[in-house]
Design an enzyme around this catalytic site. Structure first.
Site, mmCIF file in Angstrom:
data_model
loop_
_atom_site.group_PDB
_atom_site.id
_atom_site.type_symbol
_atom_site.label_atom_id
_atom_site.label_comp_id
_atom_site.label_asym_id
_atom_site.label_seq_id
_atom_site.Cartn_x
_atom_site.Cartn_y
_atom_site.Cartn_z
ATOM 1 N N ARG A 39 44.055 36.937 36.061
ATOM 2 C CA ARG A 39 44.228 35.487 35.974
ATOM 3 C C ARG A 39 45.299 35.205 34.926
ATOM 4 N NH1 ARG A 39 40.354 30.471 34.158
ATOM 5 N NH2 ARG A 39 41.896 28.866 34.648
ATOM 6 N N HIS A 40 46.120 34.220 35.219
ATOM 7 C CA HIS A 40 47.166 33.843 34.269
ATOM 8 C C HIS A 40 46.574 33.520 32.901
ATOM 9 C CE1 HIS A 40 46.176 29.542 34.194
ATOM 10 N NE2 HIS A 40 45.994 29.634 35.503
ATOM 11 N N GLU A 68 46.809 28.230 43.402
ATOM 12 C CA GLU A 68 45.529 27.667 42.982
ATOM 13 C C GLU A 68 45.119 26.555 43.943
ATOM 14 O OE1 GLU A 68 42.749 28.079 42.019
ATOM 15 O OE2 GLU A 68 42.658 27.873 39.843
#
Length: 187
Positions: free
Chosen positions: A9-10, A85
Site C-alpha cells: 500500500r502506498h 483506488e
C-alpha cells in the site's frame, strides 16, 4: 493456484494525514509516506524477486511509492487501471468527519463502513476489478496500490469471499506476502 504476490500500500499522503477521502483524487506523500516507501524497499531487498512482474496503480501516490519502494528491484513497472483506488464520487476530497460520526476512532483506512455508503463506484465493482487483475496474472507479481483495492486483491488471491475484505488488515506502507493460500505481513 494464485502465484506468489507482494502487495504494497502506498505511503501516507497529505490527505491521509488530514483525514480526507482521496478516492480517485491525489495528494503527495508526506515525509512519513516517503519513509514508509523506503522501508518497503528495504523489506523487498532481501527477497528473491527473479521472475516477478511489477505493477502499480496509475495514481500519483502509488506511482510515487513504487518509484521509491521498487527502485532497487524492478527494471520495469507497469501501470494497470484495475489497481486504482475506489472512486468515492462526490465525497472525494472531503473530510471523513463530515459524514462519518466516529471519525476520531479511525485507522488509516477510516471507518470502513463509509466505503459501503460512498457514492461513486461501489464495492462490487472494486471487487470485480480485483478478481479480474488476479485472474489475469501469469506469474508472481509485486503490486503497489491503495487501501481498499489491496483488501479486495487479497480476498481474490486467497480465495476469500468478497465480504471478508473488512476482516483484512489495513494500514499505510504495508507489505503483504501471499503464497500458497497464506498471507504474511512483512515487518
Amino acid at each position: 493456484m494464485t502465484p506468489d504476490l507482494y502487495i504494497l500500500r502506498h505511503g501516507e499522503t497529505v490527505w491521509n494525514r488530514e483525514g480526507r477521502m482521496q478516492g480517485r483524487l491525489n495528494a503527495p506523500l508526506t515525509d512519513l509516506g516517503r519513509a514508509q516507501a523506503a522501508r518497503q524497499s528495504r523489506l523487498l531487498a532481501g527477497r528473491d524477486l527473479a521472475g516477478f512482474a511489477f505493477f502499480t496503480s496509475p495514481m500519483g501516490r502509488a506511482v510515487q511509492t513504487a518509484g521509491i519502494a521498487l527502485a532497487e528491484v524492478a527494471t520495469e513497472i507497469r501501470t494497470d487501471d484495475r489497481l486504482r483506488e475506489i472512486d468515492v464520487g462526490a465525497w472525494s476530497g472531503l473530510l471523513r468527519r463530515d459524514f462519518a460520526p466516529d471519525a476520531s476512532s479511525e485507522g488509516p483506512d477510516g471507518d470502513l463502513s463509509v466505503y459501503a455508503r460512498a457514492p461513486g463506484e461501489g464495492l462490487a465493482r472494486v471487487a470485480a476489478r480485483a478478481r479480474s487483475f488476479v485472474a489475469g496474472l501469469d506469474g508472481p507479481a509485486v503490486i503497489v496500490c491503495h487501501g481498499i483495492i489491496s483488501r479486495f486483491l487479497r480476498c481474490a488471491a486467497l480465495g476469500l469471499d468478497d465480504s471478508a475484505w473488512t476482516d483484512l488488515k489495513g494500514g499505510q506502507g504495508n507489505v503483504f506476502y501471499l503464497s500458497q493460500g497464506r498471507m504474511e505481513e512483512l515487518r
